[in-house]
Design a protein around this motif. Structure first.
Motif, PDB file in Angstrom:
ATOM      1  N   LEU A 107       0.861  -1.258   0.139  1.00 54.07           N
ATOM      2  CA  LEU A 107      -0.010  -0.087  -0.056  1.00 54.07           C
ATOM      3  C   LEU A 107       0.826   1.346   0.015  1.00 54.07           C
ATOM      4  N   THR A 108       0.586   2.192  -0.707  1.00 53.21           N
ATOM      5  CA  THR A 108       0.979   3.451  -0.846  1.00 53.21           C
ATOM      6  C   THR A 108      -0.038   4.681  -0.075  1.00 53.21           C
ATOM      7  N   TRP A 109      -1.181   4.294  -0.483  1.00 51.93           N
ATOM      8  CA  TRP A 109      -2.273   5.237  -0.062  1.00 51.93           C
ATOM      9  C   TRP A 109      -3.433   4.394   0.736  1.00 51.93           C
ATOM     10  N   LEU A 110      -3.751   5.017   1.653  1.00 49.52           N
ATOM     11  CA  LEU A 110      -4.629   4.408   2.620  1.00 49.52           C
ATOM     12  C   LEU A 110      -5.641   5.256   3.325  1.00 49.52           C
ATOM     13  N   HIS A 111      -6.837   5.198   3.062  1.00 54.20           N
ATOM     14  CA  HIS A 111      -7.951   5.996   3.766  1.00 54.20           C
ATOM     15  C   HIS A 111      -8.642   5.288   4.606  1.00 54.20           C
ATOM     16  N   ILE A 112      -8.628   5.193   5.987  1.00 55.59           N
ATOM     17  CA  ILE A 112      -9.650   4.653   6.956  1.00 55.59           C
ATOM     18  C   ILE A 112     -10.680   5.827   7.452  1.00 55.59           C
ATOM     19  N   ASN A 113     -11.940   5.869   6.934  1.00 56.95           N
ATOM     20  CA  ASN A 113     -12.864   6.971   7.128  1.00 56.95           C
ATOM     21  C   ASN A 113     -13.308   7.023   8.886  1.00 56.95           C
ATOM     22  N   GLY A 114     -13.304   5.786   9.271  1.00 56.95           N
ATOM     23  CA  GLY A 114     -13.955   6.111  10.647  1.00 56.95           C
ATOM     24  C   GLY A 114     -13.535   4.838  11.500  1.00 56.95           C
ATOM     25  N   GLY A 115     -13.976   4.637  12.591  1.00 57.29           N
ATOM     26  CA  GLY A 115     -13.973   3.506  13.403  1.00 57.29           C
ATOM     27  C   GLY A 115     -13.739   3.694  14.944  1.00 57.29           C
ATOM     28  N   VAL A 116     -13.189   2.706  15.637  1.00 53.89           N
ATOM     29  CA  VAL A 116     -12.914   2.811  17.068  1.00 53.89           C
ATOM     30  C   VAL A 116     -11.572   3.814  17.326  1.00 53.89           C
ATOM     31  N   LYS A 117     -11.552   4.186  18.394  1.00 54.79           N
ATOM     32  CA  LYS A 117     -10.241   4.868  18.812  1.00 54.79           C
ATOM     33  C   LYS A 117      -9.451   4.199  19.489  1.00 54.79           C
ATOM     34  N   PHE A 118      -7.977   3.947  18.579  1.00 60.88           N
ATOM     35  CA  PHE A 118      -6.888   3.574  19.192  1.00 60.88           C
ATOM     36  C   PHE A 118      -5.885   4.188  19.620  1.00 60.88           C
ATOM     37  N   GLY A 119      -4.983   3.759  20.420  1.00 62.04           N
ATOM     38  CA  GLY A 119      -3.934   4.656  21.053  1.00 62.04           C
ATOM     39  C   GLY A 119      -2.859   4.850  19.954  1.00 62.04           C
ATOM     40  N   LEU A 120      -2.222   5.916  20.115  1.00 64.39           N
ATOM     41  CA  LEU A 120      -1.217   6.268  19.210  1.00 64.39           C
ATOM     42  C   LEU A 120      -0.323   5.301  18.887  1.00 64.39           C
ATOM     43  N   ASP A 121       0.336   4.552  19.616  1.00 64.13           N
ATOM     44  CA  ASP A 121       1.297   3.456  19.732  1.00 64.13           C
ATOM     45  C   ASP A 121       0.671   2.288  18.561  1.00 64.13           C
ATOM     46  N   VAL A 122      -0.684   2.166  18.623  1.00 63.66           N
ATOM     47  CA  VAL A 122      -1.178   0.997  17.748  1.00 63.66           C
ATOM     48  C   VAL A 122      -1.273   1.425  16.284  1.00 63.66           C
ATOM     49  N   TRP A 123      -1.266   2.857  16.108  1.00 66.26           N
ATOM     50  CA  TRP A 123      -1.378   3.355  14.699  1.00 66.26           C
ATOM     51  C   TRP A 123       0.187   3.464  14.224  1.00 66.26           C
ATOM     52  N   LEU A 124       1.061   3.756  15.082  1.00 63.69           N
ATOM     53  CA  LEU A 124       2.612   3.882  14.827  1.00 63.69           C
ATOM     54  C   LEU A 124       3.037   2.408  14.238  1.00 63.69           C
TER      55      LEU A 124
END
Length: 470
Positions: free
Chosen positions: A359-376
């Motif tokens: 993947l070079t382009w990703l759009h996740i429009n919504g969802g539950v809140k995760f911590g910053l470390d999860v996204w990193l």
């Protein structure tokens, strides 16, 4: 001899053959004499994009065939269409209007007549878009004037793109013969038809006439409720978009299954809703860009052949981790762009990273809140990722600007190719998020990283059709 010393008539003829605005400006910057010829006579008369009536403009263009003939694109939108950024000539335009134009009905009648006259001058027109779904600010024509419009367009050889959005009055069954004589545009490459009139049984013969003529068509956007297209085959068609206007039936869906079977070389397919559509027996093996619901992808399980290398996918109707097909049935290893409506569990993020490593382009429009470390952790597992859209990072820092600054710095370290994120603020009436653009500069003392908040780019799409993926 200097180029600028050529006779004005010859220079004007040469400039009339230049389509692109950038080419015209480059020409104008070559010499002061050329600048006076190019600006505004040519620079302002290539693209006309309006959503207001402007009767004076049409009267001016009707008087100036020498200027009107150079227009390449006409976009007439509804007055309330905030997405339209108007572009029209302001120089050489007089405010003159014929007597009687204080009467709204006479003004509109004169405006339509002037428009039809102007269209007759446009020998180089390539694109014509007319949105008259609610007649708000658009042109109000009767059936005879519509037939005159199509007859004139049919005589313009270069025309390639046609967008008609509204309820045409000339498609009544009683006028089919007249419509058949007026419409003759076999060179179209891009066709969009919108409005309930195209789904009415009385218009089915007209629709067949239009599509059977399109022997060179590459892109088609049409209501999913349109009927009578089972036997239509367009060998050159590569991009198809089906959209819902009011409601559909199983019979309508069945005909599109046949249509897909007849077009095995499709590369782009956008269908919302996809309802009971299934992958045809030919497998659409050349498909690159796809926007559908779960049932269409589920039909891959029992198909003999499947798309070989999807590059872009908009997938909104189920959880990514529990609904994904095995690689043998749906290989997403080459997927470059992915749009998801929501993500509800960390397991889904792991599934995305495992299934779509390129993947070079990703759009996740919504969802539950995760911590910053999860996204990193998730984003750093996508080594080629360049653009990440959606509110996820902002949610993880509770929309705090200072924490977001630190998050961006961490993302830069963990995701070396990342160059854009969404900002939480929006730009303009369309409500599109501004972009956080990451800038890396190599200095004498090392690499410097900074970022800027910019207005959204006019085009940031993952598919070919209009407003499908923004």
């Amino acid at each position: 001899m200097y180029f600028s010393k050529l006779p004005l008539e010859i220079l004007d003829t040469i400039l009339s053959d230049l389509d692109e605005y950038t080419d015209l400006i480059a020409f104008a910057l070559a010499a002061k004499g050329l600048y006076r010829i190019v600006v505004p006579r040519h620079s302002e008369y290539r693209v006309l994009r309006i959503r207001h009536r402007f009767p004076g403009l049409w009267a001016h263009l009707a008087r100036r065939a020498d200027l009107s003939r150079n227009l390449r694109e006409i976009h007439i939108s509804q007055k309330n269409d905030q997405a339209t950024l108007e572009r029209y000539p302001t120089t050489l335009v007089s405010s003159y209007l014929p007597d009687g134009m204080t009467d709204p009905w006479k003004e509109e009648e004169g405006r339509v007549q002037n428009f039809l006259v102007v269209l007759g001058y446009m020998e180089r027109l390539k694109t014509f878009q007319w949105d008259f779904r609610h007649d708000a600010g658009s042109l109000y024509m009767n059936a005879e004037q519509e037939l005159q419009l199509f007859g004139t367009l049919s005589k313009i050889s270069p025309i390639e793109t046609l967008v008609l959005a509204g309820e045409l009055r000339c498609l009544a069954l009683a006028k089919f013969h007249q419509f058949q004589l007026a419409w003759d545009m076999p060179k179209l490459l891009d066709l969009t038809l919108m409005g309930s009139v195209w789904t009415a049984p009385a218009a089915s013969l007209s629709l067949k006439h239009v599509l059977k003529q399109c022997v060179r068509l590459k892109r088609l956007q049409i209501p999913i409720e349109a009927i009578g297209i089972c036997d239509i085959v367009i060998p050159t068609l590569r991009q198809l978009s089906l959209f819902l206007q009011s409601g559909t039936t199983s019979a309508s869906i069945k005909q599109w299954n046949v249509f897909l079977e007849n077009h095995p070389l499709l590369e782009d397919f956008w269908c919302n809703p996809s309802s009971t559509l299934v992958l045809p027996r030919n497998g659409l093996t050349k498909l690159k860009r796809l926007s559908i619901e779960r049932n269409f992808l589920d039909s891959f399980r029992n198909a003999e052949r499947v798309p070989e290398a999807l590059e872009c996918l908009q997938y909104t109707s189920f959880r990514f981790d529990t609904g994904l097909l095995p690689p043998s049935r749906c290989n997403l290893g080459n997927l470059k762009k992915l749009y998801l409506l929501t993500v509800k569990a960390e397991e889904e993020l792991h599934a995305i990273a495992a299934s779509c490593p390129a993947l070079t382009w990703l759009h996740i429009n919504g969802g539950v809140k995760f911590g910053l470390d999860v996204w990193l952790d998730f984003l750093s597992s996508l080594p080629d990722l360049e653009i990440f859209r959606g509110p996820a990072i902002w949610k993880s820092v509770n929309d705090d600007n200072e924490r977001m600054h630190m998050a961006i710095m961490k993302l830069v370290q963990r995701c070396p190719n990342l160059r854009e994120l969404d900002h939480r603020s929006v730009h303009g009436k369309l409500g599109r998020n501004r972009n956080i653009v990451i800038i890396k500069e190599q200095m004498v003392n090392g690499l410097h990283v900074r970022y800027e908040v910019r207005r959204p780019r006019s085009r940031d799409r993952i598919c070919f059709m209009g407003d499908a993926f923004a």
